[in-house]
Design an enzyme around this catalytic site. Structure first.
Site, short mmCIF file in Angstrom:
data_model
loop_
_atom_site.label_atom_id
_atom_site.label_comp_id
_atom_site.label_asym_id
_atom_site.label_seq_id
_atom_site.Cartn_x
_atom_site.Cartn_y
_atom_site.Cartn_z
N LYS A 100 0.76 -1.31 -0.04
CA LYS A 100 -0.05 -0.43 -0.09
C LYS A 100 0.68 1.02 0.20
CE LYS A 100 -2.75 2.92 3.21
NZ LYS A 100 -3.70 2.48 4.49
N ALA A 187 -9.42 5.50 3.67
CA ALA A 187 -8.90 6.86 4.68
C ALA A 187 -10.92 7.25 4.42
CB ALA A 187 -8.11 7.26 3.98
#
Lengths: 265, 66
Positions: A100, A187
């Protein structure tokens, strides 16, 4: 119904909820929350070993049994160079191509440095990594990252840890419509309805950490997030009704008692 | 000889290997990755890699994160 599989690079997943492993009050809560979320992919961070500490329990004791696919991140990196170094250390640790990619541009917002993210993505893709980049909800950046060979794109819903939910659903929708790789919202989710709303936009998955770990009852919130992601996914696949300004009756208009046939015509 | 390990200065015997360094740090049995002067030293080379004066090492592991 046919099985709904998420494919990222060479990997296949049934769960569309990716969870982080940071910020939990303790390891036991982390373990139970991960189980309640039914996630398959969990993120971890790479950090210096504290040479003064004596064998404290690490999150790896929870993750070691091979039940989860580990997705290491480059969180905390502020340059393409540091992100690439961190990714290579993560690969050495885990022998996984998954990364990531996060290259942060600013401490206060934790918004990504997109040019540096593109630079690091190119190096990592060329080096054989399966790159999942975190970036702004910018449809053009999404196209560029895909062109570079990223295996998925991960636009933010809102700033990391903010819990504000999807701030720009239209941009996320445009990213989804143009993408040929999976879109994972990463997020900004705060609660289960945020996860459902994100999934209803047609994205392929949601990655979250604070929303679960920071809840008063993380295990229960993990369960709620699982339900939210599944509900949003199902609703997207089911195809929602169009929005209309005026009412449309659900019950038949004919045969209502007390009405006079003549007066109705 | 002098090394910098995770940002801190350390003194070890000349020609110490990566494997010996990890043992001396109490990390012989721990899952860690090592970077020497910004290049990863693969685990298979820990035993054969001899460190040099002034080497900068990063010894990392996984922690919880998003």
């Amino acid at each position: 119904m046919s099985e709904d599989v998420l494919k990222i690079g060479q990997f296949e997943f049934r769960s569309r909820l990716f969870t982080g492993t940071g910020k939990y009050p303790d390891l036991d809560t982390a373990k139970k929350a991960l189980e309640a979320s039914a996630c398959e992919v969990v993120t971890v961070a790479v950090r210096r070993v504290d040479l003064k500490a004596t064998g404290a329990d690490s999150i790896m004791t929870v993750l070691r049994d091979g039940k989860y696919t580990l997705l290491p991140n480059t969180a905390g990196c502020y340059s393409a160079e540091d992100a690439v170094r961190t990714a290579r250390l993560a690969r050495e640790l885990l022998n996984t191509p998954l990364i990531k990619l996060e290259v942060i541009g600013d401490e206060r917002t934790l918004f990504p440095d997109v040019p540096a993210t593109l630079e690091a993505a190119k190096i990592l893709v060329d080096d054989g990594f399966t790159v999942l980049p975190y970036f702004n909800d910018d449809p053009i950046a999404a196209l560029r990252l895909e062109e570079l060979g990223c295996a998925a794109v991960m636009p933010l819903a809102a700033p990391i840890g903010s819990g504000l939910g999807v701030r720009n659903p239209f941009n996320i929708e445009i990213i989804v419509k143009h993408a040929n790789v999976p879109v994972i919202v990463d997020a900004g989710v705060g609660t289960a309805s945020d996860a459902a709303i994100a999934m209803e936009l047609g994205i392929d998955g949601v990655l979250m950490n604070t929303a679960i770990a920071g809840a008063k009852d993380p295990v229960r919130m993990a369960r709620a997030m699982k339900a939210g992601v599944e509900a949003g996914r199902d609703a997207f696949l089911a195809g929602r009704i169009p929005r209309k300004l005026y009412a449309t009756a659900s019950s038949p208009l004919e045969g209502v008692i007390g009405s006079d046939q003549d007066s109705r015509t | 000889m002098r090394l910098v390990v995770n940002g801190e200065e350390r003194h070890v015997q000349p020609s110490t290997t990566v494997k010996q360094l990890l043992s001396s740090l109490g990390l012989g049995d721990t899952l860690v990755a090592v970077e020497r002067n910004e290049e990863v030293v693969p685990r298979a080379q820990h035993e054969s890699t001899h460190l040099s004066e002034g080497d900068r090492l990063e010894v990392v592991h996984f922690v919880g994160g998003g």
